[in-house]
Design an enzyme around this catalytic site. Structure first.
Site, short mmCIF file in Angstrom:
data_model
loop_
_atom_site.label_atom_id
_atom_site.label_comp_id
_atom_site.label_asym_id
_atom_site.label_seq_id
_atom_site.Cartn_x
_atom_site.Cartn_y
_atom_site.Cartn_z
N GLU A 250 1.78 5.54 -0.70
CA GLU A 250 2.81 5.67 -0.60
C GLU A 250 2.84 4.09 -2.06
OE1 GLU A 250 5.51 7.30 -1.00
OE2 GLU A 250 5.34 8.44 0.39
N CYS A 284 9.64 -0.62 -3.46
CA CYS A 284 8.70 -0.55 -4.71
C CYS A 284 9.36 0.38 -5.37
CB CYS A 284 8.26 0.11 -3.77
SG CYS A 284 7.22 -0.69 -3.54
C1 SIN Z 1 9.53 0.68 -0.59
O1 SIN Z 1 9.90 -0.38 -0.84
O2 SIN Z 1 8.17 0.74 0.01
C2 SIN Z 1 10.45 1.58 0.17
C3 SIN Z 1 11.62 1.13 -0.61
C4 SIN Z 1 12.77 1.75 0.92
O3 SIN Z 1 12.70 2.14 1.55
O4 SIN Z 1 13.82 1.99 0.50
#
Ligand code: SIN
Length: 477
Positions: A250, A284
């Site tokens: 991810e 992210c």
């Molecule tokens: C992430 O920022 O990697 C995860 C964001 C989320 O699960 O909402």
């Protein structure tokens, strides 16, 4: 509050084998919160040994029993929402409400996967030649190495850990050096909930490269699951290739947030604030570039500016604060440099635009108007409270610009015309699209990215299969 500051290996707490410690800072003050044992490559090997041993029994445990243990884990995490929320806020900095929201989100991966543990489906079919049956089953991988980021100190662990355990694996976790306290306390609470020792081993380190080499080279390791930057993901992918390990990645994002002329502007601004600002804008999935159609660009920029100007910045522990500190000084400097480049290229900071002086690592909530589509800020993940707005007139050109990136994690579209919304969503090269919605994360949905934003999916019914092998048995009877 209980603070665990040693390594968790085989259900016991121990110091790192060379005695090093990791200082954990409170980003709201820059002061030291705690020091945590630093694991060495030898500790990573010990953790893999323990995981390999525990996994054999766990894989042979009935799915219903595994499911019930996972459900107790969910309950115990929820019962400790206030304590874990407090810990997350102290070491990460996000506001308490976001931190408690994260605990609910993190725990939910256990409840969801408790339900999935008893529904891992194989199949049986007739070979087309009629000569035999084809039986397909999904055994666990074995030992899974999990490497997580600091932006969700609990949830990025549980999103991997819960499906891995549900499928019958054991895990060795390297939490980030910035936020190891939450990880260690989560491990503690899972043990209290009845998870057998050795299934979850947590080994923070100061030497990520050597730690990872040791874990990847362990004979029992079969899989790597990572959340973090694309840059680091590439390195881990290369290293995992040496042992042909399965990987789930991810990685980074660069989400476009698109507002059409016909959108309900108040709803779009509300969604924009969620997409940009949740968890102090350090996600992210955060909206990174706002494309507003010409007819609403000025009004959207103004309303977004009002909402951003109203954000109270401060320690996440203080009442009314909805944006905490950034994780460290480097993060503040990187955000400021992107803002400076956008302004030098002709954008105007209608709100904010500077770091905030004082102890701690704060940045002003910022709106940048009239940003050029090719400004560097549209190409880099900001990971901070800055909203660049790019007006557009032609939908085709805007879609081409939205897709003109190697990233493809999340995207957002606001329009009153649901048909147009779906057509545009389908053309966006993003693993997840929020249509008239500023949040996409849901344990019941497949989280993940296209292009260089990742490989594989977490959550939903798909997530658990990532942690399984596929075995086919050609059968005569
Ligand atoms: C992430 O920022 O990697 C995860 C964001 C989320 O699960 O909402």
């Amino acid at each position: 509050m209980t603070m665990r500051t040693d390594l968790l290996i085989d259900g016991t707490w121990r110091g790192g084998s060379d005695g090093d410690r990791i200082p954990v800072l409170d980003p709201a003050t820059g002061e030291e919160l705690a020091v945590v044992a630093a694991g060495t490559p030898a500790d990573a090997v010990a953790a893999c040994d323990a995981a390999a041993e525990a996994q054999r029994l766990w894989a042979a445990t009935a799915p219903r029993v595994r499911a019930e243990v996972l459900r107790s884990c969910w309950e115990n995490l929820v019962d400790h929402t206030d304590e874990l929320g407090d810990l997350i806020t102290r070491e990460h900095g996000k506001p308490l409400a976001d931190a408690k929201g994260e605990v609910a989100y993190a725990a939910e991966f256990f409840r969801w996967n408790a339900e999935e543990a008893v529904r891992i489906r194989g199949s049986i079919s007739e070979a087309p030649a009629g000569t035999n049956k084809i039986i397909v089953r999904h055994p666990p991988m074995g030992v899974v190495v999990i490497v997580t980021p600091w932006n969700f100190p609990a949830a990025m662990i549980t999103r991997k850990l819960a499906p891995a355990l549900a499928a019958g694996n054991a895990c060795v976790i390297k939490p980030p050096k910035e936020t190891p306290l939450t990880a260690l306390r989560v491990g503690d609470l899972l043990g209290e909930a009845g998870l057998p020792p050795g299934l979850v081993n947590i080994v923070p380190t100061l030497d990520s490269g050597s730690w990872f080499d040791a874990a990847v080279d362990h004979h029992a390791t079969r899989m790597v699951s990572f959340t973090g930057s694309t840059e680091v993901g590439r390195v881990l992918l290369r290293r995992s290739a040496d042992r042909v390990l399965k990987t789930v990645m991810e990685l980074g994002g660069n989400a476009p947030f698109i507002v059409f002329d016909d959108a309900d502007l108040d709803a779009a601004v509300e969604g924009a604030m969620v997409a940009k600002m949740r968890h102090s804008a350090e996600t992210c999935t955060a909206a990174n570039r706002f494309y507003a159609e010409a007819g609403v660009a000025a009004a959207f920029t103004a309303k977004l500016g009002e909402a951003m100007a109203a954000v109270k910045v401060g320690s996440g522990l203080d009442d009314g604060v909805s944006c905490g500190p950034m994780i460290n000084r480097d993060a503040v400097e990187s955000i400021d440099s992107l803002v400076g480049q956008a302004v030098a290229a002709g954008a105007s900071a209608t709100v904010g635009g500077s770091p905030i002086d004082g102890p701690g690592f704060f940045y002003q909530p910022t709106v940048l108007g009239n940003v050029r589509p090719d400004s560097p800020i549209t190409r880099h993940e900001i990971f901070g409270p800055v909203a660049p707005v790019i007006p557009f007139t032609d939908t085709e050109t805007m879609i081409a610009q939205a897709n003109d990136t190697e990233m493809g994690l999340a995207a957002y579209v606001y329009t009153a015309d649901i048909g147009r919304g779906l057509q545009v969503s389908e053309r966006l090269e993003s693993g997840m699209v929020g249509l008239n919605r500023g949040a996409v994360s849901d344990p019941a949905a497949p989280f993940g990215g296209m292009k260089q934003s990742g490989l594989g999916r977490e959550g939903s019914t798909e997530g658990i299969y990532e942690f399984t092998e596929t075995q086919y048995i050609a059968t005569n009877w």
